[in-house]
Scaffold this active site. Structure first.
Site, PDB file in Angstrom:
ATOM      1  N   LYS A  51      70.799  61.877  10.719  1.00 54.62           N
ATOM      2  CA  LYS A  51      70.615  63.075   9.818  1.00 54.62           C
ATOM      3  C   LYS A  51      69.266  62.879   9.353  1.00 54.62           C
ATOM      4  O   LYS A  51      68.456  63.798   9.235  1.00 54.62           O
ATOM      5  CB  LYS A  51      71.503  62.938   8.739  1.00 54.62           C
ATOM      6  CG  LYS A  51      71.200  64.145   7.570  1.00 54.62           C
ATOM      7  CD  LYS A  51      71.000  65.548   8.221  1.00 54.62           C
ATOM      8  CE  LYS A  51      70.916  66.537   7.334  1.00 54.62           C
ATOM      9  NZ  LYS A  51      70.366  66.951   6.298  1.00 54.62           N
TER      10      LYS A  51
ATOM     11  N   ASN B 263      66.144  65.360   9.985  1.00 52.84           N
ATOM     12  CA  ASN B 263      65.437  66.170   8.834  1.00 52.84           C
ATOM     13  C   ASN B 263      63.962  65.847   9.309  1.00 52.84           C
ATOM     14  O   ASN B 263      62.937  66.567   8.965  1.00 52.84           O
ATOM     15  CB  ASN B 263      65.509  65.415   7.509  1.00 52.84           C
ATOM     16  CG  ASN B 263      66.834  66.179   6.773  1.00 52.84           C
ATOM     17  OD1 ASN B 263      67.830  66.672   7.637  1.00 52.84           O
ATOM     18  ND2 ASN B 263      66.791  66.206   5.539  1.00 52.84           N
TER      19      ASN B 263
ATOM     20  N   GLU C 225      63.063  68.262  11.533  1.00 49.04           N
ATOM     21  CA  GLU C 225      62.857  69.567  11.072  1.00 49.04           C
ATOM     22  C   GLU C 225      61.438  69.718  10.234  1.00 49.04           C
ATOM     23  O   GLU C 225      60.654  70.513  10.485  1.00 49.04           O
ATOM     24  CB  GLU C 225      63.881  69.658  10.030  1.00 49.04           C
ATOM     25  CG  GLU C 225      63.881  70.617   8.883  1.00 49.04           C
ATOM     26  CD  GLU C 225      65.017  70.439   7.802  1.00 49.04           C
ATOM     27  OE1 GLU C 225      66.137  70.441   8.142  1.00 49.04           O
ATOM     28  OE2 GLU C 225      64.563  70.604   6.622  1.00 49.04           O
TER      29      GLU C 225
END
Ligand code: 6PG
Length: 482
Positions: free
Chosen positions: A183, A187, A190
């Site tokens: 995760k 990010n 991202e």
């Protein structure tokens, strides 16, 4: 009938996940530290559903079927530890605690180990997709105690987003903090995707002098190409959004970016593991630079405002920019997967990279068509060390190269800062250069500090020291790599 799962934390993500679980036929027991929040939720969004409330942790525990599954949707950090400490005395062996926040993965490693000693299973799970994802199908990345997964799997896979082939964007990631690690990299990527888009926007706005409606149309068109993604889609919406006075709202937003730390952790881990994760790290630094607003305003006055005009055929530049963005994005994902590969090796996680791409295919912030191609690449070669070597991605990199160089060079020439696009190109140039100038660097290290070097004409692992000036001694310093 007892509850299937308990959720603690009724902020926006918690509430929406609960409603999503309820939609899929699971009975959820909802708890929040402040009791009024429970009432507000039950009488508001949860009215008319099967969701039940619990006003204490004891009541929550009593209302759940065994083995109990309790998901924490609270702020990462001490709050998670404090709930774990309060829950453990109330739980039985075999019960499961899940942390669905953006936790730094070493904390998850620690919690899995500590709870194992007490016979409690712990899952640290990335959950991505914001409010809407949580409500209608997030991407879920669980890792931790593998014994717990069979109990949680049906719920998580039911509520998660699905790919176009109806595959759930949720699967077991690996032991310990593997889910939270993945995760975190999500990010980081991202951050990279967002930064790349903003660089293209600045090139169009300042360099090509485009209006917001023109830029919106470009992003709408790009979303029909390999760049098809949630972030490109929302960018076109944002560029078209007008404030009450009819002017683009985006220009009224202060240009200082916030950050909650996951991108920074990605960069820190890359430095720790020795992985050249340049694009994401540049994106984090770009946010840091943006926050020096007052200094930037002063410096622009001191150095003079740049003209930044890009001459030439606008349509040609827009297509060059699209290719530069796509190529840079490939480098960003390639670097992110390199980091996951190293972490998997160091931690014995045995990550399945194709599955990671599948989990990110839908529901999450970086969801995109492109992730199907990444999955295909790892299907062909599960141990692919550099995504850009896959024939599909290599083809794009080669085809985009000339346009990418033109955009990078032009941005330097006219002074439009494009740290992520240009560093991606520099990375690829370095990665595809068999002989870098590190020989000279090694000579410098040996010259001033007797740090020794290896020779191209001798076996690797044999170290040499030269008395470069004739004045130093022949004693070399210890050789080690951090
Ligand atoms: C998600 C997002 C989310 C993240 C926000 C804000 O996957 O849904 O990654 O977890 O917290 O995007 O992050 P920053 O405040 O650091 O930009």
């Amino acid at each position: 009938m007892k509850g299937d799962i308990g959720v603690i934390g009724l902020a926006v993500m918690g509430q929406n996940l609960i409603l999503n679980m309820n939609d899929h036929g699971y009975k959820v027991v909802a708890h929040n530290r402040t009791a009024e929040k429970v009432d507000e939720f039950l009488q508001g969004p949860a009215k008319g559903t099967d969701i039940v409330g619990a006003y204490s942790l004891q009541e929550l525990v009593d209302k759940l079927e065994s083995p109990r599954k309790i998901m924490l949707m609270v702020r990462a950090g001490d709050v998670v530890d404090s709930f774990i400490d309060k829950l453990v005395p109330l739980l039985d062996k075999g019960d499961i605690i899940i942390d669905g926040g953006n936790t730094n993965f070493p904390d998850t490693n620690r919690r899995v180990a500590a709870l194992k000693e007490k016979g409690i299973h712990f899952i640290g799970s990335g959950v991505s997709g914001g409010e809407e994802g949580a409500r209608f199908g997030p991407s879920i990345m669980p890792g931790g105690s593998p014994e717990a997964w069979p109990f949680v799997k049906p719920i998580f896979q039911a509520i998660s987003a699905k790919t176009e082939n109806n595959e759930p964007c949720c699967d077991w990631v690996g032991n310990d903090g593997a889910g939270h690690f993945v995760k975190m990299v999500h990010n980081g990527i991202e951050y990279g995707d967002m930064q790349l888009i903003t660089e293209a926007y600045q090139f169009m706005k300042d360099g090509l002098g485009m209006t917001h409606d023109e830029m919106q149309s470009v992003f709408i068109e790009w979303n029909k190409t390999e760049l098809n993604s949630y972030l490109v889609e929302i960018t076109s919406d944002i560029l078209g959004y007008k404030d009450t006075d009819g002017e683009p709202l985006v220009e009224k937003i202060l240009d200082t970016a916030g950050q909650k730390g996951t991108g920074k952790w990605t960069g820190i881990n890359a430095l720790d593991m020795g992985i050249p994760l340049t694009l994401i790290t540049e994106s984090v630094f770009a946010r840091c630079l943006s926050s020096l607003k007052d200094q930037r305003v002063e410096a622009e006055e001191l150095f003079g405002k740049k003209k930044s005009i890009v001459e030439g055929d606008k349509q040609v530049w827009i297509e060059a920019l699209r290719q530069a963005l796509l190529a840079s994005k490939i480098i960003s994902y390639a670097q992110g997967f390199m980091l996951m590969r190293e972490a998997s090796n160091e931690n014995g996680w045995d990550l399945n990279y194709g599955n990671v791409a599948l989990m990110w295919r839908g529901g999450c912030i970086i969801r995109s068509a492109f992730l199907s191609n990444i999955r295909d690449a790892y299907d062909i070669d599960p141990e692919l060390s550099f995504l850009g070597s896959d024939s599909y991605f290599k083809g794009i990199l080669e085809n985009s190269m000339s346009a990418w160089r033109k955009v990078a060079a032009k941005s330097m020439e006219v002074g439009i800062p494009m740290p992520s696009m240009t560093s991606a190109l520099t990375f690829l140039d370095g990665y595809t250069t068999a002989r870098l100038p590190a020989n000279l660097l090694q000579a410098q290290r040996d010259y001033f500090g007797a740090h020794t070097y290896e020779r191209v004409d001798k076996p690797k692992g044999e170290f040499f020291h030269t008395n470069w000036t004739g004045k130093g001694g022949d004693v070399s310093s210890t050789t080690y790599n951090s």
